[in-house]
Design an enzyme around this catalytic site. Structure first.
Site, PDB file in Angstrom:
ATOM      1  N   HIS A 185       0.825  -1.213   0.000  1.00  0.00           N
ATOM      2  CA  HIS A 185       0.000   0.000   0.000  1.00  0.00           C
ATOM      3  C   HIS A 185       0.853   1.254   0.000  1.00  0.00           C
ATOM      4  O   HIS A 185       0.560   2.223  -0.682  1.00  0.00           O
ATOM      5  CB  HIS A 185      -0.900   0.009   1.242  1.00  0.00           C
ATOM      6  N   ARG A 287     -11.173   1.257 -11.784  1.00  0.00           N
ATOM      7  CA  ARG A 287     -11.681   0.372 -10.721  1.00  0.00           C
ATOM      8  C   ARG A 287     -13.042   0.904 -10.284  1.00  0.00           C
ATOM      9  O   ARG A 287     -13.171   2.095  -9.998  1.00  0.00           O
ATOM     10  CB  ARG A 287     -10.736   0.387  -9.516  1.00  0.00           C
ATOM     11  N   GLU A 413      -4.883 -12.679 -14.469  1.00  0.00           N
ATOM     12  CA  GLU A 413      -4.301 -12.586 -13.120  1.00  0.00           C
ATOM     13  C   GLU A 413      -4.028 -13.970 -12.556  1.00  0.00           C
ATOM     14  O   GLU A 413      -3.443 -14.107 -11.491  1.00  0.00           O
ATOM     15  CB  GLU A 413      -5.283 -11.902 -12.163  1.00  0.00           C
ATOM     16  N   ASN A 436       0.160  -7.660 -10.232  1.00  0.00           N
ATOM     17  CA  ASN A 436       0.214  -7.886  -8.783  1.00  0.00           C
ATOM     18  C   ASN A 436      -0.456  -9.202  -8.415  1.00  0.00           C
ATOM     19  O   ASN A 436       0.084 -10.021  -7.671  1.00  0.00           O
ATOM     20  CB  ASN A 436      -0.463  -6.747  -8.025  1.00  0.00           C
ATOM     21  N   ASP A 437      -1.681  -9.386  -8.913  1.00  0.00           N
ATOM     22  CA  ASP A 437      -2.373 -10.630  -8.601  1.00  0.00           C
ATOM     23  C   ASP A 437      -1.723 -11.820  -9.306  1.00  0.00           C
ATOM     24  O   ASP A 437      -1.649 -12.908  -8.750  1.00  0.00           O
ATOM     25  CB  ASP A 437      -3.855 -10.536  -8.969  1.00  0.00           C
ATOM     26  N   ARG A 447      -0.429 -11.165  -1.281  1.00  0.00           N
ATOM     27  CA  ARG A 447       0.041  -9.783  -1.467  1.00  0.00           C
ATOM     28  C   ARG A 447       0.116  -9.004  -0.169  1.00  0.00           C
ATOM     29  O   ARG A 447       0.838  -8.024  -0.055  1.00  0.00           O
ATOM     30  CB  ARG A 447      -0.941  -9.035  -2.369  1.00  0.00           C
ATOM     31  N   CYS A 481      -1.856  -3.622 -16.636  1.00  0.00           N
ATOM     32  CA  CYS A 481      -2.374  -2.539 -15.792  1.00  0.00           C
ATOM     33  C   CYS A 481      -1.965  -2.743 -14.338  1.00  0.00           C
ATOM     34  O   CYS A 481      -2.591  -2.229 -13.446  1.00  0.00           O
ATOM     35  CB  CYS A 481      -3.893  -2.429 -15.911  1.00  0.00           C
TER      36      CYS A 481
END
Lengths: 556, 85
Positions: A185, A287, A413, A436-437, A447, A481
């Site tokens: 984060h 999102r 993902e 990320n995923d 994560r 993305c």
């Protein structure tokens, strides 16, 4: 002295250290006081009043909605029922700090048992309780100052979104955390704010509060008590880099004219302005969770339509890729109660899987998207998260087609989707890789777990292989993305792997644009091949850098 | 003992902003004032924690009671706040 970590948001920050206090310890059960009861009560009341007036003052400075929220919190600290409870406990011999702790506990239970909105207020109560106990025990106040005479360097073990929600570039000169990785984060937030950040900096929280440090968010270093010349030199280099980056304008692409549209990731219409300012050619990831989270009732179709239309109107010539609701046990929704708790939320009924259980929610969202695009020139693309199979992809595409949504895609993902991209390609109009995923599922590494951040590194050769597999030779356009696209070095490699578009948090766009513009497509391809030939993440990064000489000139 | 029975109209119930406004008004008065759900235990209307703890939702009825000088005016004011949409 220098503390080393991983630079995750470039730039130079200089200021006094502020170490975030993670928590205030619970005063021991059965703690008693010496002296008389009235004195102890007066101490408790004075502490509660200090906290109340402090919250009130912060609210007045902040204004707007924060003022009302903080005024209500001040009322909680001044609550007459709470004071009666504290007094009764002190009369029984309990020390003030423990009495405060137990009295708050009564109300905490009351709110928690009501659940929902009130349950969430329990956290507010804990904050007021901890502040009061901090005053009584002479500890520093928990939390992050949201105003400061000069921007400070925020140092913490790790940062939660709640810690940083009120912060801005004017208040924080840099972030330094002991834990976290490139996708934590802190890293995402820092890049979004345009503030330098260093994560995985061991020993950072032992820095003396108030000591001045120089943070280099590109090199990943924190220099303690730097000399004036050192600060000036670092700033000069950062400015030169900013100028070089600023000189690259226009649409994204390599120096030999291979176009790579550079798009922005946004989480609501409020982020459109920043995207435009940084030269986004469109939106690569819109999102939509912001419309759904923290609500008892789902948003109406009309409300959704307005939020989608606002973004489509902002990019009349560009594309806008909207991701359908990505919720699940990891991001729970009050109006879609889950069937029991999931032991592994990341592996659970989330993303498109949730839609299959509640098709009416998807129908409403797709209808709203179709209406929002009517009469607008922007190219609306709709994609579903958490897709694993051709059957799921086909189901989603058909739902889009039935509403006249012409461009339907899926996120890649899950390794299964990457490995069988050729099959999925026949069912959809485009792909977008969420790095990320994809890393989370490729390495079986949650994560959210800071200790596993090394496995979240998008330079891991296994991840590069999966990206190459997803791009494939099927001819269906494939974008990225994830946060990987925000790294100027990796962005070149992704283009070399055949990725068609890159989407990232807006402040990262200029550096990526400059990095791409400094190299030919052939150089990007060579860098990608060299990176994939390595066996470690660090090796892959080093090999790619060596193949991309234009980055040095940019100070990247 | 004077009392008012009112239906809470605010979408968020007697939580958040409506609760704060309600308690602020009650706290200004020098007399005691309570609020209860019908048939439920009355709580101190000057305590935000107790009032929130009642968990009054939109459409629910509350009974507000006060005794002493100015009770009627105070109850009128509190009833107006509680029933405001």
């Amino acid at each position: 002295m220098t503390v080393a970590g991983v630079g995750v948001s470039p730039g130079i920050g200089h200021g006094p250290v502020y170490v975030l206090i993670a928590s205030v310890p619970e005063p021991p059960e059965g703690a008693t006081y010496t002296g008389d009861a009235d004195q102890e009560k007066a101490r408790a009341h004075a502490a509660l009043e200090k906290v109340a007036s402090d919250l009130e003052a912060r609210g007045i400075r902040a204004g707007g909605e924060a003022k009302d929220v903080l005024a209500a919190q001040a009322m909680m600290a001044r609550d007459p029922g709470l004071a009666v409870g504290v007094d009764a406990l002190i009369d029984q011999g309990t020390a003030a700090a423990r009495a405060v702790y137990e009295s708050f506990g009564t109300y905490r239970d009351l709110l928690t048992s009501a659940g929902g909105y009130l349950g969430e207020r329990a956290a507010d109560l804990d904050d007021i309780r901890d502040r009061t106990i901090a005053v009584l025990t002479g500890r520093p106040m928990p939390g992050v100052p949201d105003v400061a005479a000069e921007p400070y360097v925020l140092v913490a073990r790790d940062l939660a979104p709640a810690d940083t929600a009120l912060l801005s570039k004017e208040v924080v000169a840099a972030f330094v955390t002991e834990e976290g990785g490139p996708t934590s984060h802190t890293a995402i937030l820092a890049r979004a704010m345009g503030v330098p950040a260093v994560v995985a900096a061991r020993g950072a929280t032992t820095l003396t509060p108030g000591v001045r440090v120089l943070v280099d968010g590109a090199a990943g270093t924190v220099t303690v008590d730097p000399g004036e010349r050192e600060v000036a030199e670092a700033r000069r280099r950062a400015a030169a880099r900013d100028r070089a980056i600023g000189a690259a304008t226009g649409p994204g692409g390599t120096s030999d004219g291979h176009a790579v549209p550079l798009l922005a990731n946004i989480g609501g219409p409020g982020e459109v302005k920043g995207a435009l300012e940084h030269g986004a050619e469109g939106v690569g990831l819109y999102r939509t969770e912001f419309l759904f989270l923290d609500r008892r009732q789902p948003p109406t179709g009309a409300e959704q339509e307005t939020a989608y239309r606002a973004v489509l109107e902002a990019f009349p010539r560009g594309k806008v890729v909207v991701r359908t609701l990505d919720a699940g046990a990891d991001k729970p929704l009050a109006f879609l109660p889950h069937q029991g708790e999931e032991p592994n939320p990341a592996l659970g009924e989330r993303g498109l899987r949730l839609f299959r259980a509640h098709p009416e929610v998807m129908a409403e969202q797709l209808d709203a998207l179709a209406r929002a695009a009517v009469g607008l020139p922007a190219e609306l693309q709709v994609m579903a998260p958490m897709v694993a199979t051709v059957e799921e992809a086909t189901w989603f595409t058909e739902a889009c087609r039935a509403r006249g949504l012409h461009s339907a895609g899926v996120m890649i993902e899950i390794p299964a989707a990457a490995l069988r991209a050729r099959d999925l390609a026949a069912a959809v109009d485009f792909f977008s890789i969420g790095t990320n995923d994809l890393a989370q599922y490729t390495f079986a590494a949650d994560r959210q777990v800071g200790a596993l951040s090394a496995l979240q590194d998008a330079w891991q050769p296994a991840l590069l292989d999966l990206i190459a597999a997803a791009v494939g030779e099927h001819g269906t356009p494939c974008g990225v993305c994830g946060e990987a696209a925000a790294d100027p070095v990796l962005a070149c490699v992704l283009v070399g792997l055949g990725v068609a578009t890159l989407s990232m948090s807006a402040p990262a766009l200029p550096a990526v644009r400059a990095g791409l513009a400094g190299h030919t497509l052939a150089q990007c391809r060579a860098a990608a091949a060299d990176a994939r030939a390595q066996s470690t993440a660090a090796g892959a990064r080093a090999a790619a850098r060596a193949a991309l000489p234009g980055l040095d000139a940019l100070g990247l | 003992m004077a009392e008012r029975k009112v239906t809470v109209e605010a979408e968020v119930g007697l939580h958040a902003r409506p609760a704060a406004t309600f308690v602020q008004a009650a706290a200004k008065a020098s007399i005691d004032v309570t609020v209860a759900k019908p048939g439920g235990e009355p709580v101190n209307a000057k305590s935000i924690l107790m009032v929130m703890g009642l968990d009054v939702r939109q459409g629910e009825t509350v009974v507000i009671r006060a005794e002493g000088e100015g009770a009627e005016e105070l109850l009128d004011e509190l009833a107006a706040i509680a029933s405001a949409p």
